[in-house]
Design a protein around this motif. Structure first.
Motif, PDB file in Angstrom:
ATOM      1  N   LEU A  15       0.841  -1.197   0.000  1.00 31.55           N
ATOM      2  CA  LEU A  15       0.000   0.000   0.000  1.00 31.55           C
ATOM      3  C   LEU A  15       0.876   1.247   0.000  1.00 31.55           C
ATOM      4  CD1 LEU A  15      -2.936   1.142   0.249  1.00 31.55           C
ATOM      5  CD2 LEU A  15      -2.535   1.189   2.715  1.00 31.55           C
ATOM      6  N   TYR A  16       1.847   1.293   0.891  1.00 32.18           N
ATOM      7  CA  TYR A  16       2.714   2.458   1.031  1.00 32.18           C
ATOM      8  C   TYR A  16       3.548   2.703  -0.234  1.00 32.18           C
ATOM      9  CZ  TYR A  16       6.490   5.444   2.653  1.00 32.18           C
ATOM     10  OH  TYR A  16       7.404   6.455   2.776  1.00 32.18           O
ATOM     11  N   LEU A  43      -7.213   4.686   8.075  1.00 27.16           N
ATOM     12  CA  LEU A  43      -7.264   3.248   7.799  1.00 27.16           C
ATOM     13  C   LEU A  43      -8.577   2.683   8.327  1.00 27.16           C
ATOM     14  CD1 LEU A  43      -5.563   0.885   6.677  1.00 27.16           C
ATOM     15  CD2 LEU A  43      -4.718   0.544   9.014  1.00 27.16           C
ATOM     16  N   CYS A  44      -9.278   1.915   7.483  1.00 30.69           N
ATOM     17  CA  CYS A  44     -10.572   1.344   7.895  1.00 30.69           C
ATOM     18  C   CYS A  44     -10.430   0.539   9.177  1.00 30.69           C
ATOM     19  CB  CYS A  44     -11.144   0.469   6.789  1.00 30.69           C
ATOM     20  SG  CYS A  44     -11.594   1.379   5.302  1.00 30.69           S
ATOM     21  N   MET A 121      -6.759  -1.485   3.366  1.00 34.25           N
ATOM     22  CA  MET A 121      -5.489  -2.134   3.097  1.00 34.25           C
ATOM     23  C   MET A 121      -5.722  -3.375   2.228  1.00 34.25           C
ATOM     24  SD  MET A 121      -2.530  -3.259   5.792  1.00 34.25           S
ATOM     25  CE  MET A 121      -2.372  -1.638   6.479  1.00 34.25           C
ATOM     26  N   TRP A 122      -6.870  -3.998   2.409  1.00 38.30           N
ATOM     27  CA  TRP A 122      -7.205  -5.237   1.701  1.00 38.30           C
ATOM     28  C   TRP A 122      -8.438  -5.009   0.828  1.00 38.30           C
ATOM     29  CZ3 TRP A 122      -3.833  -9.131   2.325  1.00 38.30           C
ATOM     30  CH2 TRP A 122      -3.013  -9.115   3.467  1.00 38.30           C
ATOM     31  N   PHE A 123      -8.336  -5.402  -0.441  1.00 45.08           N
ATOM     32  CA  PHE A 123      -9.494  -5.378  -1.338  1.00 45.08           C
ATOM     33  C   PHE A 123      -9.188  -6.264  -2.533  1.00 45.08           C
ATOM     34  CE2 PHE A 123      -6.814  -1.786  -2.454  1.00 45.08           C
ATOM     35  CZ  PHE A 123      -6.680  -1.900  -3.832  1.00 45.08           C
ATOM     36  N   ASP A 124     -10.229  -6.640  -3.244  1.00 46.63           N
ATOM     37  CA  ASP A 124     -10.088  -7.480  -4.433  1.00 46.63           C
ATOM     38  C   ASP A 124      -9.965  -6.558  -5.649  1.00 46.63           C
ATOM     39  OD1 ASP A 124     -10.290  -9.179  -6.589  1.00 46.63           O
ATOM     40  OD2 ASP A 124     -12.222 -10.047  -5.998  1.00 46.63           O
ATOM     41  N   PRO A 125      -8.780  -6.490  -6.264  1.00 45.08           N
ATOM     42  CA  PRO A 125      -8.607  -5.583  -7.401  1.00 45.08           C
ATOM     43  C   PRO A 125      -9.552  -5.877  -8.571  1.00 45.08           C
ATOM     44  CG  PRO A 125      -6.526  -6.701  -6.856  1.00 45.08           C
ATOM     45  CD  PRO A 125      -7.575  -7.219  -5.933  1.00 45.08           C
ATOM     46  N   PRO A 130     -11.359   0.502  -4.166  1.00 47.98           N
ATOM     47  CA  PRO A 130     -12.227   1.386  -3.380  1.00 47.98           C
ATOM     48  C   PRO A 130     -11.490   2.615  -2.854  1.00 47.98           C
ATOM     49  CG  PRO A 130     -11.596  -0.517  -2.077  1.00 47.98           C
ATOM     50  CD  PRO A 130     -11.099  -0.767  -3.470  1.00 47.98           C
ATOM     51  N   ASN A 131     -10.167   2.582  -2.868  1.00 52.28           N
ATOM     52  CA  ASN A 131      -9.398   3.705  -2.332  1.00 52.28           C
ATOM     53  C   ASN A 131      -9.368   4.911  -3.261  1.00 52.28           C
ATOM     54  OD1 ASN A 131      -8.891   2.244   0.001  1.00 52.28           O
ATOM     55  ND2 ASN A 131      -7.041   1.332  -0.852  1.00 52.28           N
ATOM     56  N   GLU A 132      -9.746   4.712  -4.526  1.00 45.89           N
ATOM     57  CA  GLU A 132      -9.821   5.842  -5.453  1.00 45.89           C
ATOM     58  C   GLU A 132     -10.867   6.848  -4.988  1.00 45.89           C
ATOM     59  OE1 GLU A 132     -10.460   4.292  -9.392  1.00 45.89           O
ATOM     60  OE2 GLU A 132      -8.559   3.177  -9.341  1.00 45.89           O
TER      61      GLU A 132
END
Length: 151
Positions: A15-16, A43-44, A121-125, A130-132
């Protein structure tokens, strides 16, 4: 470090190092080893909670991993006199872990995954990033977008 714990640190590094969505939280710094850093990335809460739970049985000797290591051997070692203890001794709560491990790079959010108000930090690309939406929301909020019409 337990494998379940280590995977969070690997994901944190990804992520960083690779996320194009941390821009709203980049701050300029004057340090010998870097010129910018992230600060208070929301951070969620679920990501923070699972990171803490998965690391509770791992060991560390510090609560701030950004600085204070003993590098005399050429690799990072615990500072002289620092006791190795289970994570929960140095990080008694999920917020303590997420907020303090990297000098407040993260700030645990009260928002949940999928809210559009916290970085996951975790998501299915395959389902999109979702961070956009989160980065766009905070970039607009931080720049005062939409305020010009109020003048």
């Amino acid at each position: 470090m337990e494998p379940a714990c280590k995977r969070h640190f690997i994901q944190d590094t990804c992520l960083y190092e690779c996320s194009p969505n941390l821009g709203p939280w980049i701050q300029q710094v004057d340090q010998s080893w870097r010129k910018e850093r992230i600060l208070d990335v929301p951070l969620c809460k679920e990501d923070c909670q699972s990171w803490w739970e998965d690391c509770r049985s791992s060991y560390t000797c510090k609560s701030n991993w950004h600085k204070g290591w003993n590098w005399t051997s050429g690799s990072n070692q615990c500072p002289v006199g620092a006791d190795c203890q289970p994570f929960h001794i140095y990080f008694p709560t999920p917020a303590a872990l997420c907020n303090e491990i990297w000098s407040h790079s993260y700030k645990v959010s009260q928002y949940s995954r999928g809210s559009g108000r916290c970085i996951q930090m975790w998501f299915d690309p395959a389902q999109g990033n979702p961070n956009e939406e989160v980065a766009r929301f905070y970039a607009e909020a931080m720049s005062g977008a939409g305020l010009c019409g109020a003048w």
